[in-house]
Scaffold this motif. Structure first.
Motif, PDB file in Angstrom:
ATOM      1  N   ILE A  47      15.418 -28.331  66.965  1.00 11.84           N
ATOM      2  CA  ILE A  47      14.348 -29.140  67.565  1.00 11.84           C
ATOM      3  C   ILE A  47      13.074 -28.302  67.571  1.00 11.84           C
ATOM      4  O   ILE A  47      13.056 -27.183  68.067  1.00 11.84           O
ATOM      5  CB  ILE A  47      14.713 -29.547  69.007  1.00 11.84           C
TER       6      ILE A  47
ATOM      7  N   GLN B 209      11.272 -26.405  70.738  1.00  9.20           N
ATOM      8  CA  GLN B 209      12.151 -26.356  71.913  1.00  9.20           C
ATOM      9  C   GLN B 209      12.131 -24.964  72.515  1.00  9.20           C
ATOM     10  O   GLN B 209      11.983 -24.815  73.733  1.00  9.20           O
ATOM     11  CB  GLN B 209      13.568 -26.733  71.473  1.00  9.20           C
TER      12      GLN B 209
ATOM     13  N   ALA C  30       8.381 -22.943  79.931  1.00  7.83           N
ATOM     14  CA  ALA C  30       8.816 -23.593  81.169  1.00  7.83           C
ATOM     15  C   ALA C  30       9.546 -22.609  82.049  1.00  7.83           C
ATOM     16  O   ALA C  30       9.343 -22.567  83.272  1.00  7.83           O
ATOM     17  CB  ALA C  30       9.708 -24.780  80.830  1.00  7.83           C
TER      18      ALA C  30
ATOM     19  N   PHE D  63       8.378 -21.463  85.587  1.00  4.92           N
ATOM     20  CA  PHE D  63       9.242 -21.770  86.734  1.00  4.92           C
ATOM     21  C   PHE D  63       9.507 -20.524  87.549  1.00  4.92           C
ATOM     22  O   PHE D  63       9.361 -20.522  88.788  1.00  4.92           O
ATOM     23  CB  PHE D  63      10.549 -22.363  86.196  1.00  4.92           C
TER      24      PHE D  63
ATOM     25  N   VAL E 162      19.818 -34.363  73.816  1.00  7.81           N
ATOM     26  CA  VAL E 162      19.934 -34.137  75.263  1.00  7.81           C
ATOM     27  C   VAL E 162      19.084 -32.949  75.675  1.00  7.81           C
ATOM     28  O   VAL E 162      18.503 -32.924  76.757  1.00  7.81           O
ATOM     29  CB  VAL E 162      21.414 -33.898  75.624  1.00  7.81           C
ATOM     30  N   ARG E 163      18.979 -31.995  74.775  1.00  4.16           N
ATOM     31  CA  ARG E 163      18.249 -30.786  75.158  1.00  4.16           C
ATOM     32  C   ARG E 163      16.767 -31.065  75.344  1.00  4.16           C
ATOM     33  O   ARG E 163      16.114 -30.435  76.174  1.00  4.16           O
ATOM     34  CB  ARG E 163      18.478 -29.707  74.120  1.00  4.16           C
ATOM     35  N   SER E 164      16.245 -31.993  74.554  1.00  2.00           N
ATOM     36  CA  SER E 164      14.820 -32.338  74.762  1.00  2.00           C
ATOM     37  C   SER E 164      14.632 -32.966  76.125  1.00  2.00           C
ATOM     38  O   SER E 164      13.661 -32.685  76.829  1.00  2.00           O
ATOM     39  CB  SER E 164      14.347 -33.319  73.697  1.00  2.00           C
ATOM     40  N   TYR E 165      15.547 -33.828  76.467  1.00  2.00           N
ATOM     41  CA  TYR E 165      15.428 -34.452  77.778  1.00  2.00           C
ATOM     42  C   TYR E 165      15.574 -33.423  78.879  1.00  2.00           C
ATOM     43  O   TYR E 165      14.859 -33.444  79.883  1.00  2.00           O
ATOM     44  CB  TYR E 165      16.491 -35.553  77.943  1.00  2.00           C
ATOM     45  N   ALA E 166      16.518 -32.500  78.663  1.00  2.00           N
ATOM     46  CA  ALA E 166      16.689 -31.446  79.657  1.00  2.00           C
ATOM     47  C   ALA E 166      15.411 -30.624  79.784  1.00  2.00           C
ATOM     48  O   ALA E 166      15.018 -30.228  80.882  1.00  2.00           O
ATOM     49  CB  ALA E 166      17.853 -30.555  79.258  1.00  2.00           C
ATOM     50  N   LEU E 167      14.754 -30.401  78.650  1.00  2.00           N
ATOM     51  CA  LEU E 167      13.491 -29.644  78.687  1.00  2.00           C
ATOM     52  C   LEU E 167      12.442 -30.364  79.515  1.00  2.00           C
ATOM     53  O   LEU E 167      11.752 -29.769  80.342  1.00  2.00           O
ATOM     54  CB  LEU E 167      12.988 -29.437  77.257  1.00  2.00           C
TER      55      LEU E 167
ATOM     56  N   PHE F 215      13.221 -30.044  83.081  1.00  2.00           N
ATOM     57  CA  PHE F 215      12.900 -28.709  83.563  1.00  2.00           C
ATOM     58  C   PHE F 215      11.408 -28.566  83.811  1.00  2.00           C
ATOM     59  O   PHE F 215      10.966 -28.037  84.832  1.00  2.00           O
ATOM     60  CB  PHE F 215      13.377 -27.695  82.519  1.00  2.00           C
ATOM     61  N   LEU F 216      10.631 -29.063  82.843  1.00  2.00           N
ATOM     62  CA  LEU F 216       9.183 -29.000  83.011  1.00  2.00           C
ATOM     63  C   LEU F 216       8.759 -29.791  84.236  1.00  2.00           C
ATOM     64  O   LEU F 216       7.887 -29.360  85.012  1.00  2.00           O
ATOM     65  CB  LEU F 216       8.485 -29.587  81.766  1.00  2.00           C
TER      66      LEU F 216
ATOM     67  N   ALA G  25      10.570 -30.337  86.859  1.00  2.00           N
ATOM     68  CA  ALA G  25      10.941 -29.585  88.052  1.00  2.00           C
ATOM     69  C   ALA G  25       9.931 -28.479  88.334  1.00  2.00           C
ATOM     70  O   ALA G  25       9.542 -28.242  89.486  1.00  2.00           O
ATOM     71  CB  ALA G  25      12.337 -28.993  87.858  1.00  2.00           C
TER      72      ALA G  25
ATOM     73  N   LEU H  94      18.794 -25.183  77.832  1.00  2.00           N
ATOM     74  CA  LEU H  94      17.897 -25.823  76.886  1.00  2.00           C
ATOM     75  C   LEU H  94      18.075 -25.300  75.476  1.00  2.00           C
ATOM     76  O   LEU H  94      17.798 -26.017  74.506  1.00  2.00           O
ATOM     77  CB  LEU H  94      16.445 -25.593  77.322  1.00  2.00           C
TER      78      LEU H  94
END
Lengths: 294, 634, 99
Positions: free
Chosen positions: A100, A103, A110, A114, B611-616, B619-620, B622, C22
């Protein structure tokens, strides 16, 4: 040993030292965990993190939790991870090429943001002076925990137990394989065996002068190896055909060199630094092959 | 005053033709066999009733002749109250007799003329509709009622011009007539609105008064408002009466059957404009400027119509040009003030007789010549169609003003009155008389005299009696009508309660200098026509002609002017609006849709499915929440 | 040692676990990173318990462990089931929501 005394001693004297050591260890292990290619390595590094956390719990006047961490978390949960890894396929290595776009960059950003925010929040927080658990652990940490657990948090306790039962049941249901055909009886199995292509039992692995291992294939009367004699799971990982090198008139060095070549071919040599580091000792080839015992 | 006796049944005059039209239209083909008879009976009954009412009116005198019939309240909106009512006074009675009388004769004629047409019943239905609307127009006692009738005759005219629906030229002509009339109707409508705004009412009694002793609200008008209302009423009159600048539809209206041309476009509908002006006399009295404009319009039109009539080879179009010109005379007279009102109406009445008679005669000729309208294919018809020839000839003599015939009296009075008002107007009128003589003589020579220039299959014959008897009766009016009305100022006195008396009045003098001059120019015109068309053979193919001839053939470029001034800019405007609608409005809407579609097409690529994009993104999010909390707390 | 140090360590470990979720594609490794995150929160709870002077934080950490254990059990069972049919344990395989 009285856990309370142990905790107190550690609190006063060597706590900073322990903390900094374990902090560095755990952070390095965590970083390694997310960067490792092989999943088994990652699991073992997680075990390192968990163990160092257990020691930190002990430093933090939570001895019960420290032992529970070792026994339950590291001992049970992590082992469960390893079992599943074995079942799924420990040889499957992750390619570290990211599919991706962006990513990694955004994940790093991020993450840095964080952690920066959290650290800023924590550092800027006006925390009261540490009270210490001397009073709470007066009757012992376990007794103190028990008092809380069975009075104030008894409902949560009950719900957690229900959760555990549900989890166990769920796992049973999920892992269950429905039998699509009736269980083959002894008679049916015998019939199938005699109607199949080899009614006799398969040959076992060979026992020879130089080699004696489960992955050593047996020799057929005409001198060729019998693939059937080695467990297929093991056979997938080794080249059973080229096992008996000494029978084909090669020297031990040649045999060792062939072994090394085979190993290299089986793993990614370009990125696998381990294989390059390995020295070639005479008669001691690497990577799970034979020559284990003499 | 309230109407009594048979005059109280004045609404029957309108109701009878209207009911007949309804029966014939709703009845459909079932009424085909007797439809024409019912259709003729209705106006005849109206004529009989009208005659009875006229006789009753003669029994009264002076202001008593003005009778009102109140029917019902039409509408009452806010302060605007309009009643449906009828007004029976000398002016409206004159028109009633003219409409029903000439109308009945034309209905009878149509029985024969349309006998071969399968849609004859529908024709009579429309004719009855027209008669009903026209009667409403002249009998209404308020301007809204007039407007009702005004629109009704416009509708009937449209239906009748385009009666032969299968002919594209007829449909186009009907549409043109309606559209041009609409422009005039707008003028009338705005005039009514202005009247309401000024007076608060539009009834004749309140606005115009009931004669010399009871003046209406019109006398309180300021000159500016009076000019405005007067010019707007004139616009309406121009539309209906085919005066400049709204004259272009009349010649095209000849596409309709000949009885239609006779009734609507000669005798009655086109005279509605003159009626309006004469009826609104008190308003025009308050504005000399409006009266001046009326006279100019009348003078210009009478000349234009005459010039156009000179170059037309189509017999009906020549007669249409003549109609335009004669109504110009009437409008000119109406614009002269009290001196001209009665003369205008008188000329209107006799014009109704002789023009209708000539149109019906033309129809008779067309009927005999297989519906050929080109006069260059006529010739030598006098001996073959004697009755037509004689009646047409009598009408011809009336229109050119031959001494003793109807037109002589009325037209000469108009010329004299206009000369007395303004020599320029008088000169125009005299010139118009000369040209009239020329082209009418041309028409007569080309049609009835000379060599036969017929087509191969033409077998001309005299028309059946059902068609010739109306011709005869109309010819009687042409001959005696003028003398009857003018000599002894009979008509002037008759109309006095309505239009008042002119200031200096000296009866009809046959030896007035202006009258003699007129006779001279008329004779010159006839002589010129004889020289060009009577003596020499008429060429079958129209010769090229000079500049004036070419201009006259093209209606003095009236259509070209309308097209370039109004039609083409209008088309450009619509094309521009369509362009803006397509590019601008549609572009905006479609562009918005396309923009949203494109944006969403790009934005949806965010949904990688991984799924990892959504998780990213979680996270952002959060991290953002933590930042927000810190900002709020700190 | 003030709790701040422990809390910062906890934050760092949590973030590392988050990044691991991630970045890694192997489902089991992702799971392990989630366990790391849970452990980090446990550390924070325990250090707060010491700070406040009562054992509530330790109780919560205890329950977190229980829940994590249950979660691991079920999660790995699901993973096994998926692996049986698909023969692959990559997280990226579940991309039916792709545009």
């Amino acid at each position: 040993m009285n856990p309370t005394l142990l905790a107190e001693a550690q609190t006063h004297a060597a706590e900073p030292f322990v903390f900094w050591l374990l902090a560095i260890v755990s952070v390095s292990a965590a970083l390694g965990m997310i960067l490792m290619r092989k999943a088994v390595h990652a699991a073992l590094l997680l075990a390192v993190v968990m163990l160092s956390l257990a020691v930190l719990y002990a430093v933090l006047e939570a001895p019960f939790l420290a032992f529970v961490q070792v026994i339950v978390y590291t001992g049970a949960v992590l082992m469960l991870f390893l079992f599943v890894l074995m079942l799924v396929g420990v040889s499957s290595t992750d390619s570290l090429v990211e599919t991706i776009r962006g990513q990694r960059l955004w994940a790093a950003l991020a993450g840095l943001g964080f952690v920066g925010l959290l650290a800023a929040g924590v550092a800027g927080a006006a925390l009261p002076t540490t009270a210490g658990l001397a009073r709470a652990n007066a009757e012992g940490n376990v007794v103190g925990l028990a008092r809380l657990l069975f009075t104030k948090y008894v409902f949560a306790f009950e719900v957690a137990s229900a959760l555990l039962i549900t989890a166990a049941l769920g796992a049973m249901v999920l892992a269950h394989r429905e039998r699509l055909a009736p269980k083959a009886t002894q008679r049916a199995l015998s019939k199938a065996r005699f109607l199949g292509d080899h009614p006799t039992p398969l040959p076992g692995p060979g026992t020879y002068a130089r080699h004696n291992a489960v992955d050593m294939p047996a020799l057929l009367p005409d001198g060729t190896t019998s693939e059937l004699s080695v467990n297929p799971i093991i056979a997938r990982r080794t080249a059973t055909a080229g096992m008996h090198t000494d029978l084909e008139g090669r020297t031990e060095e040649q045999a060792a060199g062939d072994d090394i070549a085979a190993v290299r071919a089986a793993t990614d040599t370009a990125a696998d630094a381990d294989a390059q580091d390995r020295e070639v000792k005479a008669g001691v080839p690497t990577a799970g092959n034979k020559e284990a015992g003499k | 005053m309230k109407a009594e006796g048979i005059q109280a049944l004045a609404w029957l005059l309108i109701a009878l033709p209207l009911a007949s039209a309804a029966v014939l239209l709703l009845g459909g083909r079932r009424t085909d066999r007797w439809g024409h008879l019912l259709g003729t009976l209705a106006p005849v009954l109206s004529f009989v009733l009208g005659l009875a009412m006229f006789v009753q009116m003669l029994g009264y005198s002076g202001a008593e002749r003005r009778r009102a019939v109140h029917l019902y309240e039409f509408f009452s909106v806010g302060g605007f109250k309009v009643d449906a009512g009828l007004l029976l006074d000398p002016l409206s009675m004159t028109f009633v007799l003219l409409i029903t009388g000439v109308g009945s004769l034309i209905h009878v004629y149509s029985i024969g003329y349309m006998s071969h047409d399968a849609n004859r019943r529908r024709f009579f239905a429309y004719l009855n509709l027209f008669v009903a609307a026209m009667l409403l127009l002249v009998l209404a006692d308020n301007y809204v009622g007039v407007y009702f009738g005004w629109e009704g005759v416009g509708l009937a005219s449209y239906l009748l011009i385009g009666f032969w629906q299968h002919k594209p030229s007829a449909a186009v002509a009907a549409k043109k007539a309606f559209v041009v009339n609409r422009v005039g109707d707008m003028g009338l409508a705005i005039a009514i609105m202005l009247m309401f705004a000024t007076f608060g009412t539009v009834g004749f009694e309140q606005v115009l008064g009931t004669g010399a002793h009871h003046e209406g609200l019109a006398t309180q008008l300021s000159t500016g408002t009076a000019t405005a209302i007067g010019l707007l009423l004139l616009l309406g009159a121009c539309g209906k009466s085919a005066q400049l600048p709204l004259q272009s539809w009349l010649l095209d209206a000849m596409e309709g059957p000949t009885p239609v041309s006779a009734l609507i476009h000669a005798a009655t509908m086109v005279t509605a404009g003159v009626y309006l002006i004469v009826r609104s006399a008190p308003i025009f009295e308050m504005s000399p400027d409006a009266q001046l404009v009326v006279t100019i319009v009348g003078a210009a039109t009478l000349l234009a119509g005459a010039i156009i009539g000179c170059a037309k080879d189509d017999i009906k179009k020549a007669l249409a040009g003549s109609t335009m010109s004669q109504i110009g005379y009437m409008v000119l007279a109406a614009g002269l003030g009290p001196a001209g009102y009665a003369i205008a109406i008188a000329h209107l009445v006799v014009h109704g007789f002789f023009k209708a008679g000539m149109f019906l005669g033309a129809g008779s000729v067309m009927h005999a010549m297989n519906d050929e309208v080109n006069m260059r294919r006529y010739g030598g018809l006098a001996k073959i169609m004697p009755i037509t020839f004689v009646t047409f000839g009598l009408g011809y003599l009336a229109i050119i003003g031959f001494p003793g015939f109807a037109g002589y009296f009325t037209k000469d009075l108009i010329i004299e009155a206009s000369w007395a008002h303004n020599p320029v107007l008088g000169a125009c009128a005299i010139l118009g008389a000369a040209i009239t003589a020329f082209y009418m003589s041309r028409l007569m020579f080309m049609t009835f005299f000379g060599e036969k220039r017929w087509a191969e299959d033409a077998h001309p014959h005299e028309s059946p009696p059902v068609m010739t008897w109306p011709l005869v009766l109309l010819a009687v009016g042409s001959v005696f009508g003028g003398a009857f009305m003018i000599l002894g100022d009979r008509f002037m006195h008759f109309l006095e309660p309505v239009v008042g008396a002119p200031e200096h009045h000296h009866g009809f003098d046959p030896l007035a200098p202006v009258g003699l001059l007129t006779l001279a120019v008329v004779a010159a015109g006839v002589a010129l026509a004889w020289a060009m068309y009577g003596r020499r053979p008429v060429p079958v193919e129209a010769p090229r002609g000079g500049v004036l001839t070419k201009a006259a053939r093209r209606d003095l470029y009236g259509d070209a002017l309308n097209e370039s001034l109004l039609m083409r800019p209008g088309q450009w405007l619509t094309r521009l609006t369509v362009f803006f609608d397509n590019k601008g409005v549609d572009g905006l809407v479609n562009g918005l849709a396309a923009g949203i579609g494109g944006t969403s097409g790009r934005v949806r690529r965010v949904q990688t499915g991984f799924v990892r994009s959504y998780a990213l993104s979680m996270f952002l999010g959060a991290a953002l929440v933590v930042a927000a909390l810190l900002v709020v707390r700190v | 040692m003030s709790p701040t140090h422990y809390l910062v360590l906890s934050a760092i470990l949590f973030t590392i676990g988050g990044i691991g979720v991630l970045v890694r594609r192997n489902a089991i490794v992702v799971f392990m990173c989630v366990e790391l995150m849970l452990n980090a929160t446990n550390l924070a709870f325990v250090s707060f318990a010491r700070m406040h002077g009562n054992l509530d934080g330790q109780i919560i950490a205890f329950f977190v462990m229980v829940v994590a254990a249950a979660e691991v059990v079920v999660g790995l069972a699901i993973l096994m089931t998926i692996f049986r049919t698909r023969r692959s344990s990559s997280v990226d395989d579940a991309n039916l929501l792709k545009y």
